[in-house]
Design an enzyme around this catalytic site. Structure first.
Site, PDB file in Angstrom:
ATOM      1  N   ASP A   1      -9.521  10.579  10.324  1.00 12.69           N
ATOM      2  CA  ASP A   1      -9.312   9.128  10.176  1.00 12.69           C
ATOM      3  C   ASP A   1     -10.295   8.311  11.011  1.00 12.69           C
ATOM      4  OD1 ASP A   1      -7.167   9.710   8.543  1.00 12.69           O
ATOM      5  OD2 ASP A   1      -5.685   8.574   9.720  1.00 12.69           O
TER       6      ASP A   1
ATOM      7  N   GLY B   1      -2.314  -1.218   6.678  1.00 10.76           N
ATOM      8  CA  GLY B   1      -3.473  -0.360   6.887  1.00 10.76           C
ATOM      9  C   GLY B   1      -3.512   0.247   8.277  1.00 10.76           C
ATOM     10  N   ARG B   2      -4.488   1.118   8.489  1.00 10.63           N
ATOM     11  CA  ARG B   2      -4.631   1.797   9.777  1.00 10.63           C
ATOM     12  C   ARG B   2      -6.049   1.609  10.326  1.00 10.63           C
ATOM     13  NH1 ARG B   2      -0.531   5.127  11.368  1.00 10.63           N
ATOM     14  NH2 ARG B   2      -1.925   6.588  12.430  1.00 10.63           N
TER      15      ARG B   2
ATOM     16  N   HIS C   1       5.067  27.378 -21.382  1.00 10.16           N
ATOM     17  CA  HIS C   1       6.025  26.482 -22.031  1.00 10.16           C
ATOM     18  C   HIS C   1       7.444  26.872 -21.636  1.00 10.16           C
ATOM     19  CE1 HIS C   1       7.878  23.961 -25.057  1.00 10.16           C
ATOM     20  NE2 HIS C   1       8.638  25.005 -25.403  1.00 10.16           N
TER      21      HIS C   1
ATOM     22  N   ALA D   1      -4.585  13.536   5.439  1.00  6.62           N
ATOM     23  CA  ALA D   1      -4.527  14.728   6.292  1.00  6.62           C
ATOM     24  C   ALA D   1      -5.437  15.832   5.757  1.00  6.62           C
ATOM     25  CB  ALA D   1      -3.085  15.219   6.371  1.00  6.62           C
TER      26      ALA D   1
ATOM     27  N   GLY E   1       0.837  -1.200   0.000  1.00 12.09           N
ATOM     28  CA  GLY E   1       0.000   0.000   0.000  1.00 12.09           C
ATOM     29  C   GLY E   1       0.869   1.246   0.000  1.00 12.09           C
ATOM     30  N   VAL E   2       0.268   2.343   0.439  1.00  8.55           N
ATOM     31  CA  VAL E   2       0.933   3.644   0.345  1.00  8.55           C
ATOM     32  C   VAL E   2       2.180   3.707   1.234  1.00  8.55           C
ATOM     33  CG1 VAL E   2       0.504   6.108   0.357  1.00  8.55           C
ATOM     34  CG2 VAL E   2      -1.394   4.553   0.084  1.00  8.55           C
TER      35      VAL E   2
HETATM   36  P1  FAD Z   1      -4.228  12.036  13.676  1.00  4.27           P
HETATM   37  O1  FAD Z   1      -3.269  12.817  12.894  1.00  4.27           O
HETATM   38  O2  FAD Z   1      -3.953  10.597  13.903  1.00  4.27           O
HETATM   39  O3  FAD Z   1      -4.355  12.782  15.074  1.00  4.27           O
HETATM   40  C1  FAD Z   1      -5.116  12.250  16.111  1.00  4.27           C
HETATM   41  C2  FAD Z   1      -4.701  12.911  17.395  1.00  4.27           C
HETATM   42  O4  FAD Z   1      -5.623  12.537  18.404  1.00  4.27           O
HETATM   43  C3  FAD Z   1      -3.327  12.495  17.885  1.00  4.27           C
HETATM   44  O5  FAD Z   1      -2.542  13.641  18.119  1.00  4.27           O
HETATM   45  C4  FAD Z   1      -3.590  11.739  19.175  1.00  4.27           C
HETATM   46  O6  FAD Z   1      -2.602  11.972  20.164  1.00  4.27           O
HETATM   47  C5  FAD Z   1      -4.921  12.353  19.606  1.00  4.27           C
HETATM   48  N1  FAD Z   1      -5.726  11.493  20.480  1.00  4.27           N
HETATM   49  C6  FAD Z   1      -6.008  10.181  20.305  1.00  4.27           C
HETATM   50  N2  FAD Z   1      -6.781   9.750  21.323  1.00  4.27           N
HETATM   51  C7  FAD Z   1      -6.973  10.804  22.137  1.00  4.27           C
HETATM   52  C8  FAD Z   1      -7.687  10.994  23.354  1.00  4.27           C
HETATM   53  N3  FAD Z   1      -8.385  10.004  23.921  1.00  4.27           N
HETATM   54  N4  FAD Z   1      -7.657  12.201  23.929  1.00  4.27           N
HETATM   55  C9  FAD Z   1      -6.997  13.218  23.353  1.00  4.27           C
HETATM   56  N5  FAD Z   1      -6.320  13.102  22.191  1.00  4.27           N
HETATM   57  C10 FAD Z   1      -6.316  11.911  21.604  1.00  4.27           C
HETATM   58  N6  FAD Z   1      -1.788  11.712   4.693  1.00  4.27           N
HETATM   59  C11 FAD Z   1      -1.678  12.594   3.687  1.00  4.27           C
HETATM   60  O7  FAD Z   1      -2.655  13.274   3.366  1.00  4.27           O
HETATM   61  N7  FAD Z   1      -0.486  12.787   3.023  1.00  4.27           N
HETATM   62  C12 FAD Z   1       0.615  12.075   3.338  1.00  4.27           C
HETATM   63  O8  FAD Z   1       1.661  12.268   2.722  1.00  4.27           O
HETATM   64  C13 FAD Z   1       0.525  11.131   4.388  1.00  4.27           C
HETATM   65  N8  FAD Z   1       1.612  10.416   4.748  1.00  4.27           N
HETATM   66  C14 FAD Z   1       1.518   9.546   5.792  1.00  4.27           C
HETATM   67  C15 FAD Z   1       2.644   8.812   6.140  1.00  4.27           C
HETATM   68  C16 FAD Z   1       2.590   7.915   7.196  1.00  4.27           C
HETATM   69  C17 FAD Z   1       3.830   7.134   7.569  1.00  4.27           C
HETATM   70  C18 FAD Z   1       1.382   7.763   7.923  1.00  4.27           C
HETATM   71  C19 FAD Z   1       1.312   6.823   9.089  1.00  4.27           C
HETATM   72  C20 FAD Z   1       0.246   8.479   7.580  1.00  4.27           C
HETATM   73  C21 FAD Z   1       0.303   9.372   6.508  1.00  4.27           C
HETATM   74  N9  FAD Z   1      -0.809  10.109   6.099  1.00  4.27           N
HETATM   75  C22 FAD Z   1      -0.716  10.980   5.060  1.00  4.27           C
HETATM   76  C23 FAD Z   1      -2.108   9.965   6.784  1.00  4.27           C
HETATM   77  C24 FAD Z   1      -2.329  11.130   7.767  1.00  4.27           C
HETATM   78  O9  FAD Z   1      -1.266  11.152   8.685  1.00  4.27           O
HETATM   79  C25 FAD Z   1      -3.659  10.957   8.471  1.00  4.27           C
HETATM   80  O10 FAD Z   1      -4.687  10.814   7.515  1.00  4.27           O
HETATM   81  C26 FAD Z   1      -3.950  12.173   9.332  1.00  4.27           C
HETATM   82  O11 FAD Z   1      -2.951  12.370  10.292  1.00  4.27           O
HETATM   83  C27 FAD Z   1      -5.306  12.028  10.022  1.00  4.27           C
HETATM   84  O12 FAD Z   1      -5.541  13.153  10.803  1.00  4.27           O
HETATM   85  P2  FAD Z   1      -6.454  13.086  12.105  1.00  4.27           P
HETATM   86  O13 FAD Z   1      -6.462  14.465  12.661  1.00  4.27           O
HETATM   87  O14 FAD Z   1      -7.732  12.437  11.781  1.00  4.27           O
HETATM   88  O15 FAD Z   1      -5.701  12.090  13.099  1.00  4.27           O
HETATM   89  P1  NAI Z   2      -2.964   0.764   2.647  1.00  4.96           P
HETATM   90  O1  NAI Z   2      -4.404   0.510   2.859  1.00  4.96           O
HETATM   91  O2  NAI Z   2      -2.532   1.783   1.676  1.00  4.96           O
HETATM   92  O3  NAI Z   2      -2.249  -0.592   2.213  1.00  4.96           O
HETATM   93  C1  NAI Z   2      -2.291  -1.728   3.022  1.00  4.96           C
HETATM   94  C2  NAI Z   2      -1.822  -2.893   2.185  1.00  4.96           C
HETATM   95  O4  NAI Z   2      -1.662  -4.005   3.048  1.00  4.96           O
HETATM   96  C3  NAI Z   2      -2.830  -3.294   1.117  1.00  4.96           C
HETATM   97  O5  NAI Z   2      -2.138  -3.508  -0.077  1.00  4.96           O
HETATM   98  C4  NAI Z   2      -3.454  -4.581   1.669  1.00  4.96           C
HETATM   99  O6  NAI Z   2      -3.817  -5.467   0.662  1.00  4.96           O
HETATM  100  C5  NAI Z   2      -2.308  -5.133   2.484  1.00  4.96           C
HETATM  101  N1  NAI Z   2      -2.735  -5.989   3.579  1.00  4.96           N
HETATM  102  C6  NAI Z   2      -3.728  -5.768   4.447  1.00  4.96           C
HETATM  103  N2  NAI Z   2      -3.811  -6.771   5.339  1.00  4.96           N
HETATM  104  C7  NAI Z   2      -2.827  -7.653   5.021  1.00  4.96           C
HETATM  105  C8  NAI Z   2      -2.387  -8.875   5.568  1.00  4.96           C
HETATM  106  N3  NAI Z   2      -3.001  -9.406   6.616  1.00  4.96           N
HETATM  107  N4  NAI Z   2      -1.330  -9.485   4.994  1.00  4.96           N
HETATM  108  C9  NAI Z   2      -0.714  -8.951   3.914  1.00  4.96           C
HETATM  109  N5  NAI Z   2      -1.083  -7.785   3.358  1.00  4.96           N
HETATM  110  C10 NAI Z   2      -2.125  -7.156   3.901  1.00  4.96           C
HETATM  111  O7  NAI Z   2      -2.379   1.032   4.115  1.00  4.96           O
HETATM  112  P2  NAI Z   2      -0.988   1.620   4.601  1.00  4.96           P
HETATM  113  O8  NAI Z   2       0.043   1.551   3.544  1.00  4.96           O
HETATM  114  O9  NAI Z   2      -0.726   0.969   5.900  1.00  4.96           O
HETATM  115  O10 NAI Z   2      -1.328   3.141   4.850  1.00  4.96           O
HETATM  116  C11 NAI Z   2      -2.419   3.480   5.699  1.00  4.96           C
HETATM  117  C12 NAI Z   2      -3.067   4.730   5.231  1.00  4.96           C
HETATM  118  O11 NAI Z   2      -2.266   5.854   5.581  1.00  4.96           O
HETATM  119  C13 NAI Z   2      -3.221   4.849   3.723  1.00  4.96           C
HETATM  120  O12 NAI Z   2      -4.356   4.155   3.246  1.00  4.96           O
HETATM  121  C14 NAI Z   2      -3.391   6.308   3.562  1.00  4.96           C
HETATM  122  O13 NAI Z   2      -4.718   6.655   3.824  1.00  4.96           O
HETATM  123  C15 NAI Z   2      -2.489   6.874   4.633  1.00  4.96           C
HETATM  124  N6  NAI Z   2      -1.211   7.274   4.033  1.00  4.96           N
HETATM  125  C16 NAI Z   2      -1.235   8.228   3.068  1.00  4.96           C
HETATM  126  C17 NAI Z   2      -0.076   8.615   2.446  1.00  4.96           C
HETATM  127  C18 NAI Z   2      -0.138   9.631   1.372  1.00  4.96           C
HETATM  128  O14 NAI Z   2      -1.155  10.288   1.244  1.00  4.96           O
HETATM  129  N7  NAI Z   2       0.915   9.828   0.592  1.00  4.96           N
HETATM  130  C19 NAI Z   2       1.216   8.050   2.810  1.00  4.96           C
HETATM  131  C20 NAI Z   2       1.122   7.030   3.823  1.00  4.96           C
HETATM  132  C21 NAI Z   2      -0.057   6.689   4.411  1.00  4.96           C
END
Ligand code: FAD
Ligand code: NAI
Length: 474
Positions: A321, A280-281, A453, A329, A192-193
């Site tokens: 999320d 996944g998440r 261009h 985000a 995945g991503v």
């Molecule tokens: P979060 O950012 O998860 O924030 C939730 C907050 O709630 C946290 O600070 C946590 O401490 C707080 N919280 C939790 N429970 C409680 C509680 N009980 N009381 C008080 N506070 C609490 N998305 C993109 O759009 N572009 C990207 O390039 C991208 N790259 C990513 C790379 C990685 C490695 C990962 C893991 C994710 C990536 N994402 C990306 C996904 C993005 O990070 C999330 O979609 C985004 O952070 C979701 O925002 P949110 O505010 O819903 O939750």
């Molecule tokens: P993902 O959903 O993108 O990919 C998960 C992958 O794991 C899929 O290909 C799925 O088939 C596979 N999978 C699931 N269960 C499995 C299992 N039991 N065994 C083997 N394979 C399995 O999830 P990922 O990469 O963890 O990212 C989570 C989310 O975070 C993304 O969906 C995205 O929303 C966000 N994210 C966004 C980024 C961006 O916008 N550039 C960068 C990183 C994360």
């Protein structure tokens, strides 16, 4: 007891943006978050700023520079005699960027008079929240009262029972942002991503990278022809992509992970220094007390909301999320703005049909709207205009001829239904596509728009012309 018009639970890009917008609209607002960063300090910004979007993009950029110096400068007539890598400096740069941005959010809270309450929130009712400190630098135990509550608690990595994360041999995305040495062999579970972005980082820095993909194809969310070409390019970069491969078990012997997985040929074993689980998440409602006070969750644990982000509990909203949909985000932030405006009596709105996706591999992958597959499934007739970067002057000048722009337009009305880009800086180019779709453009509108261009965006122009088979330069 402190009381507020709005209390936001969670300071990620959903929660902190909602809090700032509420405050802008004159609502007395607090935001509760327990996050403690690597420097052992409370930090805002959630997953995105601390362990997600920003640190991953910092490492993607650094690793791309390293890769270019090693492999892609020769064509420019440049040879670099010695190219050394200091991983410690690279990681520190990433940490400094994160720290700078998270403290920036704290400054925005001060500027907008948002009260930052540091600690873990638990719902007591639809108007009272208990805050419990988890760390010496957290606020004291207290109960706060709110007329409106916005839940924005985000998501956490989905655990895999067969591969429990120990952040030593088996890591999640957070662990994979902080390796102290370049793994000789990194095995990624999940194509995945996260798997592709962080796999790319360590591949560029010299790791052997093997990706186990559950099905027969990767990048399932992408348009099919873009996914196929991206897959080809990633394999060309040396990523070993193993399809129909499911992990079964792992054991650690002599500081090496021995992973057993099954594919079409039967059981196989791989030895790895690190295994990244990126499958996944999962919505994060641990300790929130949501279900206990009557907030409805679905069978996957996502908070159920209506079209105005209202949960089943009056005056309690949820965004980001934790409600599912695109876990991005910018989607979380837009929901944050919209819900704040709804609370203030305005007509906040999110157009889910125009949320852009970007995957920061190289070349980058970006898209908005429908894919070829989704249109086919819906039975919508459409035209395709496609244009390769190899025919684009700027891309050629940059030695970036891989990839294409693909536009899908309604066969009858010419309305743009989806735009897909595989190419250099697709992340930036996609903004034009989003604006076009937001303004309900036709491919003719894009074709009649003058593009400078030589620019990469001329590929968008030519793809629009190609919808009616009148591309000039291909
Ligand atoms: P979060 O950012 O998860 O924030 C939730 C907050 O709630 C946290 O600070 C946590 O401490 C707080 N919280 C939790 N429970 C409680 C509680 N009980 N009381 C008080 N506070 C609490 N998305 C993109 O759009 N572009 C990207 O390039 C991208 N790259 C990513 C790379 C990685 C490695 C990962 C893991 C994710 C990536 N994402 C990306 C996904 C993005 O990070 C999330 O979609 C985004 O952070 C979701 O925002 P949110 O505010 O819903 O939750
Ligand atoms: P993902 O959903 O993108 O990919 C998960 C992958 O794991 C899929 O290909 C799925 O088939 C596979 N999978 C699931 N269960 C499995 C299992 N039991 N065994 C083997 N394979 C399995 O999830 P990922 O990469 O963890 O990212 C989570 C989310 O975070 C993304 O969906 C995205 O929303 C966000 N994210 C966004 C980024 C961006 O916008 N550039 C960068 C990183 C994360």
């Amino acid at each position: 007891m402190q009381n507020f018009d709005v209390v936001v639970i969670g300071g990620g890009p959903g929660g902190y943006v909602a809090a700032i917008r509420c405050a802008q609209l004159g609502l007395r607002t607090a935001c509760i978050d327990p996050w403690i960063n690597k420097q052992d300090e409370p930090a805002l910004g959630g997953t995105c700023l601390n362990t997600g979007c920003i640190p991953s993009k910092a490492l993607l950029d650094s690793s791309e520079h390293y890769h270019r110096v090693q492999h892609r400068l020769g064509v420019h007539g440049i040879s670099v005699k010695e190219c050394a890598l200091d991983l410690g400096v690279m990681i520190k740069r990433k940490d400094d960027i994160v720290r700078g941005l998270t403290s920036g959010v704290a400054a925005l809270f001060l500027k907008n008079k948002v009260t930052w309450i540091k600690g873990q929130a638990r719902l007591l009712s639809n108007s009272q929240i208990e805050v419990t400190p988890q760390h010496a630098k957290h606020s004291a135990q207290q109960t706060v009262e709110a007329k409106h509550i916005i839940i924005a608690t985000g998501s956490v990595p989905t655990p895999l029972s067969t591969l429990p994360v120990d952040q030593k041999y088996i890591v999640d995305s957070t662990g994979a942002l902080d390796f102290t040495e370049i793994p000789k062999h990194l095995v990624v579970i999940g194509g995945g991503v996260i798997g592709l972005e962080l796999g790319s980082v360590w591949r560029r820095l010299g790791s052997q990278v093997t990706v186990l993909i559950r099905g027969g194809q990767m990048l399932g969310k992408c348009d099919e022809s873009i996914a196929a070409e991206a897959q080809r390019l990633l394999a060309q970069q040396g990523m070993d992509l193993k399809f129909n491969a499911s992990p079964l078990s792992v054991s650690i012997k002599n500081k090496t992970a021995h992973l057993v997985y099954r594919d079409a040929q039967g059981e196989q074993t791989l030895k790895a220094d690190k295994i990244l689980v990126a499958t996944g998440r999962t919505p994060n409602t641990a300790g929130l007390g949501a279900r206990e006070v009557g907030v409805q969750l679905d069978d996957k644990g996502f908070i159920v909301v209506d079209a105005a982000w209202r949960t089943s509990l009056p005056n309690v909203y949820a965004i980001g999320d934790v409600i599912g949909g695109a876990m991005l985000a910018h989607k979380a932030s837009e929901e944050g703005v919209a819900v704040a405006e709804r609370i203030a009596g305005q007509a906040g709105h999110v157009n889910y049909a125009t949320i852009p996706w970007v995957i920061y591999t190289w070349p980058e992958i970006a898209w908005v709207g429908e894919t070829t597959q989704s249109l086919r499934e819906k039975g919508i007739e459409f035209k395709i205009g496609s244009y390769p970067f190899k025919a684009n002057g700027r891309a050629r000048a940059m030695d970036e001829g891989n990839g294409m722009v693909k536009i899908l337009a309604d066969a009858h009305t010419d309305r743009v239904l989806g735009i897909h880009i595989l190419g250099p800086y697709a992340s930036e180019m996609i903004a034009e596509a989003v604006v076009a779709m937001e303004f309900v453009a036709s491919s003719e509108d894009l074709a009649r728009t003058i593009h400078a261009h030589p620019t990469l965006s001329e590929a968008m122009h030519e793809a629009a012309l190609a919808v009616d088979k009148r591309a000039i330069h291909f």
